[in-house]
Each structure stands twice: as structure tokens, then as C-alpha cells.
Design a protein around this motif. Structure first.
Motif, PDB file in Angstrom:
ATOM      1  N   VAL A 196     -32.652  -3.767 -49.255  1.00 63.18           N
ATOM      2  CA  VAL A 196     -33.925  -4.481 -49.102  1.00 63.18           C
ATOM      3  C   VAL A 196     -34.961  -3.863 -50.040  1.00 63.18           C
ATOM      4  O   VAL A 196     -35.134  -2.642 -50.079  1.00 63.18           O
ATOM      5  N   GLY A 197     -35.662  -4.715 -50.796  1.00 61.37           N
ATOM      6  CA  GLY A 197     -36.618  -4.204 -51.781  1.00 61.37           C
ATOM      7  C   GLY A 197     -35.882  -3.535 -52.930  1.00 61.37           C
ATOM      8  O   GLY A 197     -36.222  -2.440 -53.370  1.00 61.37           O
ATOM      9  N   THR A 198     -34.888  -4.220 -53.466  1.00 60.46           N
ATOM     10  CA  THR A 198     -33.951  -3.605 -54.405  1.00 60.46           C
ATOM     11  C   THR A 198     -34.577  -3.268 -55.759  1.00 60.46           C
ATOM     12  O   THR A 198     -34.108  -2.370 -56.436  1.00 60.46           O
ATOM     13  N   PHE A 199     -35.629  -3.989 -56.178  1.00 68.16           N
ATOM     14  CA  PHE A 199     -36.339  -3.750 -57.450  1.00 68.16           C
ATOM     15  C   PHE A 199     -35.332  -3.766 -58.595  1.00 68.16           C
ATOM     16  O   PHE A 199     -34.692  -4.788 -58.833  1.00 68.16           O
ATOM     17  N   ASP A 200     -35.152  -2.668 -59.333  1.00 66.91           N
ATOM     18  CA  ASP A 200     -34.184  -2.648 -60.437  1.00 66.91           C
ATOM     19  C   ASP A 200     -32.737  -2.528 -59.948  1.00 66.91           C
ATOM     20  O   ASP A 200     -31.817  -2.646 -60.747  1.00 66.91           O
ATOM     21  N   GLY A 201     -32.548  -2.257 -58.657  1.00 67.59           N
ATOM     22  CA  GLY A 201     -31.221  -2.337 -58.059  1.00 67.59           C
ATOM     23  C   GLY A 201     -30.373  -1.090 -58.099  1.00 67.59           C
ATOM     24  O   GLY A 201     -29.175  -1.163 -57.814  1.00 67.59           O
ATOM     25  N   PHE A 202     -30.953   0.075 -58.394  1.00 72.02           N
ATOM     26  CA  PHE A 202     -30.112   1.257 -58.545  1.00 72.02           C
ATOM     27  C   PHE A 202     -29.222   1.487 -57.329  1.00 72.02           C
ATOM     28  O   PHE A 202     -28.010   1.722 -57.454  1.00 72.02           O
ATOM     29  N   TYR A 203     -29.800   1.410 -56.123  1.00 71.54           N
ATOM     30  CA  TYR A 203     -29.017   1.758 -54.937  1.00 71.54           C
ATOM     31  C   TYR A 203     -28.014   0.667 -54.571  1.00 71.54           C
ATOM     32  O   TYR A 203     -26.951   0.960 -54.015  1.00 71.54           O
ATOM     33  N   ALA A 204     -28.309  -0.561 -54.898  1.00 69.78           N
ATOM     34  CA  ALA A 204     -27.326  -1.635 -54.713  1.00 69.78           C
ATOM     35  C   ALA A 204     -26.122  -1.402 -55.627  1.00 69.78           C
ATOM     36  O   ALA A 204     -24.961  -1.511 -55.201  1.00 69.78           O
ATOM     37  N   PHE A 205     -26.389  -1.084 -56.887  1.00 70.05           N
ATOM     38  CA  PHE A 205     -25.292  -0.846 -57.826  1.00 70.05           C
ATOM     39  C   PHE A 205     -24.526   0.436 -57.480  1.00 70.05           C
ATOM     40  O   PHE A 205     -23.304   0.504 -57.655  1.00 70.05           O
ATOM     41  N   LEU A 206     -25.234   1.446 -56.980  1.00 70.07           N
ATOM     42  CA  LEU A 206     -24.563   2.670 -56.559  1.00 70.07           C
ATOM     43  C   LEU A 206     -23.633   2.386 -55.380  1.00 70.07           C
ATOM     44  O   LEU A 206     -22.498   2.889 -55.337  1.00 70.07           O
ATOM     45  N   ALA A 207     -24.100   1.572 -54.421  1.00 67.54           N
ATOM     46  CA  ALA A 207     -23.249   1.216 -53.282  1.00 67.54           C
ATOM     47  C   ALA A 207     -21.991   0.498 -53.749  1.00 67.54           C
ATOM     48  O   ALA A 207     -20.885   0.753 -53.261  1.00 67.54           O
ATOM     49  N   GLU A 208     -22.148  -0.404 -54.710  1.00 62.37           N
ATOM     50  CA  GLU A 208     -20.984  -1.098 -55.258  1.00 62.37           C
ATOM     51  C   GLU A 208     -20.010  -0.100 -55.877  1.00 62.37           C
ATOM     52  O   GLU A 208     -18.794  -0.185 -55.659  1.00 62.37           O
ATOM     53  N   SER A 209     -20.532   0.844 -56.633  1.00 61.41           N
ATOM     54  CA  SER A 209     -19.670   1.812 -57.312  1.00 61.41           C
ATOM     55  C   SER A 209     -18.990   2.744 -56.325  1.00 61.41           C
ATOM     56  O   SER A 209     -17.942   3.333 -56.646  1.00 61.41           O
ATOM     57  N   ARG A 210     -19.557   2.886 -55.121  1.00 59.70           N
ATOM     58  CA  ARG A 210     -18.978   3.775 -54.106  1.00 59.70           C
ATOM     59  C   ARG A 210     -18.120   3.028 -53.099  1.00 59.70           C
ATOM     60  O   ARG A 210     -17.813   3.562 -52.030  1.00 59.70           O
ATOM     61  N   GLY A 211     -17.727   1.816 -53.456  1.00 61.95           N
ATOM     62  CA  GLY A 211     -16.695   1.154 -52.689  1.00 61.95           C
ATOM     63  C   GLY A 211     -17.144   0.184 -51.630  1.00 61.95           C
ATOM     64  O   GLY A 211     -16.324  -0.240 -50.800  1.00 61.95           O
ATOM     65  N   ALA A 212     -18.414  -0.224 -51.618  1.00 61.24           N
ATOM     66  CA  ALA A 212     -18.848  -1.239 -50.659  1.00 61.24           C
ATOM     67  C   ALA A 212     -18.063  -2.524 -50.876  1.00 61.24           C
ATOM     68  O   ALA A 212     -17.765  -2.907 -52.019  1.00 61.24           O
ATOM     69  N   SER A 213     -17.717  -3.191 -49.777  1.00 57.08           N
ATOM     70  CA  SER A 213     -16.936  -4.428 -49.897  1.00 57.08           C
ATOM     71  C   SER A 213     -17.795  -5.614 -50.301  1.00 57.08           C
ATOM     72  O   SER A 213     -17.286  -6.593 -50.857  1.00 57.08           O
ATOM     73  N   ARG A 214     -19.083  -5.536 -50.043  1.00 56.13           N
ATOM     74  CA  ARG A 214     -20.024  -6.605 -50.387  1.00 56.13           C
ATOM     75  C   ARG A 214     -21.403  -5.977 -50.470  1.00 56.13           C
ATOM     76  O   ARG A 214     -21.767  -5.150 -49.624  1.00 56.13           O
ATOM     77  N   VAL A 215     -22.173  -6.320 -51.503  1.00 51.84           N
ATOM     78  CA  VAL A 215     -23.537  -5.810 -51.645  1.00 51.84           C
ATOM     79  C   VAL A 215     -24.461  -6.968 -51.973  1.00 51.84           C
ATOM     80  O   VAL A 215     -24.182  -7.756 -52.882  1.00 51.84           O
ATOM     81  N   VAL A 216     -25.545  -7.050 -51.215  1.00 51.19           N
ATOM     82  CA  VAL A 216     -26.596  -8.031 -51.483  1.00 51.19           C
ATOM     83  C   VAL A 216     -27.909  -7.276 -51.644  1.00 51.19           C
ATOM     84  O   VAL A 216     -28.268  -6.450 -50.788  1.00 51.19           O
ATOM     85  N   GLY A 217     -28.607  -7.541 -52.735  1.00 52.23           N
ATOM     86  CA  GLY A 217     -29.938  -6.991 -52.938  1.00 52.23           C
ATOM     87  C   GLY A 217     -30.979  -8.087 -52.803  1.00 52.23           C
ATOM     88  O   GLY A 217     -30.793  -9.187 -53.340  1.00 52.23           O
ATOM     89  N   VAL A 218     -32.045  -7.811 -52.059  1.00 48.72           N
ATOM     90  CA  VAL A 218     -33.115  -8.791 -51.911  1.00 48.72           C
ATOM     91  C   VAL A 218     -34.446  -8.141 -52.270  1.00 48.72           C
ATOM     92  O   VAL A 218     -34.645  -6.943 -52.086  1.00 48.72           O
ATOM     93  N   ASP A 219     -35.339  -8.952 -52.780  1.00 48.05           N
ATOM     94  CA  ASP A 219     -36.689  -8.469 -53.110  1.00 48.05           C
ATOM     95  C   ASP A 219     -37.626  -9.663 -53.134  1.00 48.05           C
ATOM     96  O   ASP A 219     -37.258 -10.730 -53.647  1.00 48.05           O
ATOM     97  N   ASN A 220     -38.825  -9.482 -52.586  1.00 50.04           N
ATOM     98  CA  ASN A 220     -39.800 -10.575 -52.642  1.00 50.04           C
ATOM     99  C   ASN A 220     -40.576 -10.576 -53.956  1.00 50.04           C
ATOM    100  O   ASN A 220     -41.438 -11.431 -54.177  1.00 50.04           O
ATOM    101  N   GLU A 221     -40.272  -9.596 -54.824  1.00 48.11           N
ATOM    102  CA  GLU A 221     -40.840  -9.503 -56.174  1.00 48.11           C
ATOM    103  C   GLU A 221     -42.353  -9.309 -56.167  1.00 48.11           C
ATOM    104  O   GLU A 221     -43.038  -9.587 -57.146  1.00 48.11           O
ATOM    105  N   GLN A 222     -42.857  -8.757 -55.068  1.00 53.02           N
ATOM    106  CA  GLN A 222     -44.269  -8.379 -54.999  1.00 53.02           C
ATOM    107  C   GLN A 222     -44.609  -7.338 -56.062  1.00 53.02           C
ATOM    108  O   GLN A 222     -45.762  -7.222 -56.485  1.00 53.02           O
ATOM    109  N   TYR A 223     -43.591  -6.616 -56.504  1.00 52.79           N
ATOM    110  CA  TYR A 223     -43.823  -5.566 -57.484  1.00 52.79           C
ATOM    111  C   TYR A 223     -44.382  -6.102 -58.802  1.00 52.79           C
ATOM    112  O   TYR A 223     -44.982  -5.350 -59.571  1.00 52.79           O
ATOM    113  N   VAL A 224     -44.203  -7.380 -59.089  1.00 54.00           N
ATOM    114  CA  VAL A 224     -44.756  -7.936 -60.329  1.00 54.00           C
ATOM    115  C   VAL A 224     -46.275  -7.771 -60.343  1.00 54.00           C
ATOM    116  O   VAL A 224     -46.866  -7.316 -61.332  1.00 54.00           O
ATOM    117  N   ASP A 225     -46.922  -8.118 -59.226  1.00 50.97           N
ATOM    118  CA  ASP A 225     -48.375  -7.945 -59.115  1.00 50.97           C
ATOM    119  C   ASP A 225     -48.749  -6.469 -59.040  1.00 50.97           C
ATOM    120  O   ASP A 225     -49.785  -6.054 -59.580  1.00 50.97           O
TER     121      ASP A 225
END
Length: 266
Positions: free
Chosen positions: A87-116
Motif C-alpha cells: 500500500v502506497g507503493t510509490f516507486d515500488g521498491f518493496y513490491a519488487f523486493l517481495a517478488e524477488s523473495r518468492g511472493a506468489s502474487r504482489v499487488v502495489g497500490v497508490d493513490n498518487e497523492q505524491y505527485v502534488d
């Protein structure tokens, strides 16, 4: 260095330099790309939040502060084979790290408030998901991305074993509502790893700190709360998360942080 002014005359912050600590975290996620491809990716994004080690000696200039204390919560034994929501994945480092560490499924979500947030804090225009999309392509990743507020994750129609909620709980007006939304997508026995602003109060106090606009960072109006351990435990209990494991409490750049696992009944 010259102070930069926003269009309305307010001073803007200078983008912090990438820390050696963040480079150490970045080294946990490996890439198999050439130096020129790494440089092209580096140049494609005007500002990075997460630091990625694109090639030997080539790091994205992420300005997130020292996140080494998160890593003990993200061992392969906690991630492998599990369905992970970031949640709040932004550039996604932790989502991609989870994938690399063997997660069976990874979903990253962000409301993109960070643009403002980026525009208001640094005066830089950033396209939504620019960093995420760049890294996703380089890794040929299967991580799914959804533009979505954390309160809407139930509309994904999925259940997860592990939810990563890093740097988010202090930024929402309704932390109970957010925890409830995340708890509702957990399978029995699942857990939410919460990393958020802590408190200098005694950890046994069942209270929350309340921050006003700009109290923590100039130009950042979205840091609302600080959580001692007992306050966080009681919020979790309100939404059916029946156990808390405080993984660490640290001070980063003069600010208290807490990281804890909130678990649903098995």
C-alpha cells in the motif's frame, strides 16, 4: 546553494542526497542490465523516492531516508509463497523486493497523492508511477499496479497473506478506517506490517500524537499522527487485529519511527 521559490513565493526544499544507508537497502534487489540501459532508466525519471541499484555504482538518487530497519520484517521466510499487497507503493521498491523473495502474487497500490506532494515540496513535476513503470520494465516484473486509495483495496476482490503499509498510516485522516480496510482483505492468520511515525511518549501509553500542517516537514501537510506502541495496538484491536509484534523503534533524521506486525486471528 540558492533557495528555490515556488510559484506562490514559498521556499522549496532542496532534494536530499541519497544516503549510503539507502544504497545498502537497494543492493538487496538485483538487476541484470547494461550500464547504458541503467543510465537511460536513471535519466527517464525527474525525481526518485526509492533508491535502486541499477548497475554497479549506478543508483537512482532516491531521497527516502534510512530504511534499513524495515528489512528484518521482510525476510524470505515471511514472504515466500505468500500473496502480498503493498500500500502506497510509490516507486515500488518493496513490491519488487517481495517478488524477488518468492511472493506468489504482489499487488502495489497508490493513490498518487505524491505527485502534488513532490510539486509542493520540491517544485518538480512528476508523472504518476514514472519510477514504478521504469523499474517494472527493467525487471520484466509481474507485480500488478493499481491507482487506488488504501480505503478502496476491497474493490480488488482479492485476499492477501501479507500487507505492507510503509510510511502511510500517519498520512491518512482516518487511521482506524485505513486499518479496517486493510484488515478486511487479510486471510485468517494474515498480517499487516505497519511502519509509521512513532512517538517520544512512553510506549505503554494508549494515546496518539496529533501533528499540524508543516509540523514535521515544511511544505508537507500530510503528516497527521505519531503512534506509541500501545496506541497502535489499540487501533489494531478495534479492527480485529488481535496481536502486535513491535519489530523496531528507531530515530531517523530526528524523527521517531515504529515498525510493527499486526496480525489477524488464525
Amino acid at each position: 546553494m540558492t533557495e528555490v521559490q515556488s510559484p506562490v513565493g514559498d521556499p522549496l526544499e532542496l532534494v536530499p542526497q541519497t544516503s549510503a544507508a539507502e544504497q545498502a537497502v537497494a543492493d538487496l534487489l538485483s538487476f541484470d542490465i547494461s550500464g547504458p540501459d541503467a543510465q537511460a532508466a536513471l535519466d527517464a525519471v525527474p525525481i526518485w523516492f526509492h533508491t535502486f541499484a541499477l548497475a554497479p555504482g549506478v543508483y537512482t538518487p532516491g531521497f527516502a531516508r534510512d530504511h534499513r530497519y524495515r528489512i528484518p520484517a521482510l525476510g524470505p521466510e515471511r514472504i515466500a509463497g505468500r500473496r502480498v499487497l503493498d500500500v502506497g507503493t510509490f516507486d515500488g521498491f518493496y513490491a519488487f523486493l517481495a517478488e524477488s523473495r518468492g511472493a506468489s502474487r504482489v499487488v502495489g497500490v497508490d493513490n498518487e497523492q505524491y505527485v502534488d506532494w513532490i510539486q509542493g515540496r520540491f517544485g518538480i513535476d512528476l508523472a504518476p508511477a514514472a519510477g514504478f513503470d521504469t523499474i517494472h520494465a527493467l525487471l520484466k516484473s509481474q507485480v500488478a499496479y493499481e491507482k487506488m486509495d488504501a480505503l478502496e483495496v476491497g474493490t480488488l476482490g482479492e485476499k492477501f497473506d501479507l500487507v505492507l503499509c510503509f510510511g502511510m498510516l500517519h498520512r491518512v485522516p482516518d487511521p482506524v478506517g485505513m486499518l479496517r480496510a486493510l484488515a478486511d482483505v487479510l486471510d485468517p492468520g494474515g498480517e499487516i506490517i505497519v511502519e509509521t511515525y512513532g512517538s517520544r511518549r512512553d510506549g505503554s501509553e494508549p494515546v496518539l500524537d496529533v501533528h499540524g500542517p508543516g509540523d514535521v516537514y515544511a511544505g508537507d501537510d500530510f503528516v497527521h499522527w505519531g503512534f506509541p506502541a500501545e496506541g497502535l495496538r489499540r487501533l489494531g484491536a478495534m479492527v480485529g487485529l488481535d496481536a502486535i509484534e513491535v519489530i523496531d523503534e528507531v530515530e531517523i533524521d530526528g524523527h521517531r519511527r515504529i515498525i510493527a506486525a499486526l496480525r489477524a486471528a488464525g
